[in-house]
Design an enzyme around this catalytic site. Sequence first.
Site, PDB file in Angstrom:
ATOM      1  N   ASP B  11      -0.913 -13.911   1.077  1.00  0.00           N
ATOM      2  CA  ASP B  11       0.522 -13.655   1.145  1.00  0.00           C
ATOM      3  C   ASP B  11       1.174 -14.121  -0.151  1.00  0.00           C
ATOM      4  O   ASP B  11       0.899 -15.223  -0.627  1.00  0.00           O
ATOM      5  CB  ASP B  11       1.155 -14.412   2.320  1.00  0.00           C
ATOM      6  CG  ASP B  11       0.833 -13.759   3.653  1.00  0.00           C
ATOM      7  OD1 ASP B  11       0.154 -12.704   3.646  1.00  0.00           O
ATOM      8  OD2 ASP B  11       1.242 -14.292   4.698  1.00  0.00           O
ATOM      9  N   ASP B 130       0.918  -1.474  11.966  1.00  0.00           N
ATOM     10  CA  ASP B 130       1.032  -2.616  12.877  1.00  0.00           C
ATOM     11  C   ASP B 130       1.181  -2.072  14.288  1.00  0.00           C
ATOM     12  O   ASP B 130       2.160  -1.401  14.587  1.00  0.00           O
ATOM     13  CB  ASP B 130       2.262  -3.470  12.526  1.00  0.00           C
ATOM     14  CG  ASP B 130       2.114  -4.146  11.167  1.00  0.00           C
ATOM     15  OD1 ASP B 130       0.982  -4.278  10.685  1.00  0.00           O
ATOM     16  OD2 ASP B 130       3.146  -4.546  10.592  1.00  0.00           O
TER      17      ASP B 130
END
Lengths: 211, 255
Positions: B11, B130
């Site tokens: 990230d 997702d």
Amino acid sequence: MTGRPLVAILDYGIGNLHSAQKGFEHAGADARLTADRGLIDAADGVVLPGVGAFAPCMAALGRTGLDDATCEVVASGRPFMGICVGMQVLFAGSDEAPGTPGLGVFDREVRWIPGPVKRPQMQWNVLDRRLDHPMLAGLDDPVWAYFVHSLAPETGDGADVVATCDYGGPVVAAVARDNVWAAQFHPEKSSRVGLRILANFVAAAGAAGAG
Amino acid sequence: MRVARVIPCLDVDAGRVVKGVNFVDIRDAGDPVELAARYDSQGADELVFLDITASSDHRDTTVAMARAVADEVFIPFTIGGGIRTLDDGRRLLRAGADKVSVNTAAVRRPELVREISREFGSQCCVVAVDARSSPEAPSGYEVFTHGGRTRTGIDCLEWVTSAERLGAGEILLTSMDRDGTKEGFELNLTSMVSEAVGVPVIASGGVGTLDHLVEGVTEGKADAVLAASIFHYGEHTIAEAKTRMAEAGITVRPA
């Protein structure tokens, strides 16, 4: 004199050439992204990268005149390397773009990878050596390289096939004839193995430049 | 030969890796270049950087990061997060990213997938999906956007097959039910999607053990497995992951 062989990476406006340039620099070259004929003529070695699709690459080569430049370098005997689609355009044509001629350095076609496999082949795979060639010098088997492609050249009589990989059957991974080297995989994305392959080309360019 | 890939996911916020990566001897745990090089030397097959930068003012930082990573690290890497337009993708790819992954913006405007794949080739265009289980969705899974917060009413299977048609070269599939749970991949979802599309599928969300990585490939039929915390926090190395996968009969590039 820098002592580093001058490698011209043909910049014809296609995709990401940054990694190729950096890879050749790490491999010991004075690597330049260029479309300048003077620089290409002065280079010890010339690289044709390529990503995306066959027809847009051929169109861009035509627009920039680098199709002719490529053929001249190939004919000149100076070390030349095609990578990925930059390898495929050296062939006569491709299933991907019927009716679009390639450069015809190798007189056969590029075909869809056959069989019930995922396309693109997007993975690391082992190079099965078919020829003892300086491209793969200094590398111990198994040699792992990174592939991203849905098509590959025909094998032909196999006389110029340096390596294949197994992807639902043997798939041409590298070819070479005289001064022309070509890789279907991405040496600039194949970690230490790939950098060694680039260094092998830089060494060939350096030797040719010195001769 | 099918060779499964192991992909650590980092990230990134404003060009810095966040949620700490806990390598021994690391000089700067936030430096994407140093971490990428470390994962390369450990034997990672690819890297994914997920840009969680909230402000679009920092997009330039992400482009600079892509360039810095490409200067030093010679394995493929993908950048995802916040890519809204063809131009966003173009800047990252030109800076040296091998692939960009699109998610929310592609759901909103599927044409974006076609635009990126047309200009750069489908191999550059990853569609990140997702998914969350939903009894109302025909396949049993619904697509969520905005990091899993927003329902779309779109069926997961329908979206992945149309994404492939539009030119997606790969699907990065995250189970929002499993993400962060360490309970393992949602194998039912993973195998359903892997069998429905002809392009490679990266399984994501839920990895807590090395056996989870194995299951993602054997039962989930994924082409690649993505994980974050088990690698970052030093619980396991890439080499351990690959050893376990090889022991289970999966072909991997040895670390």
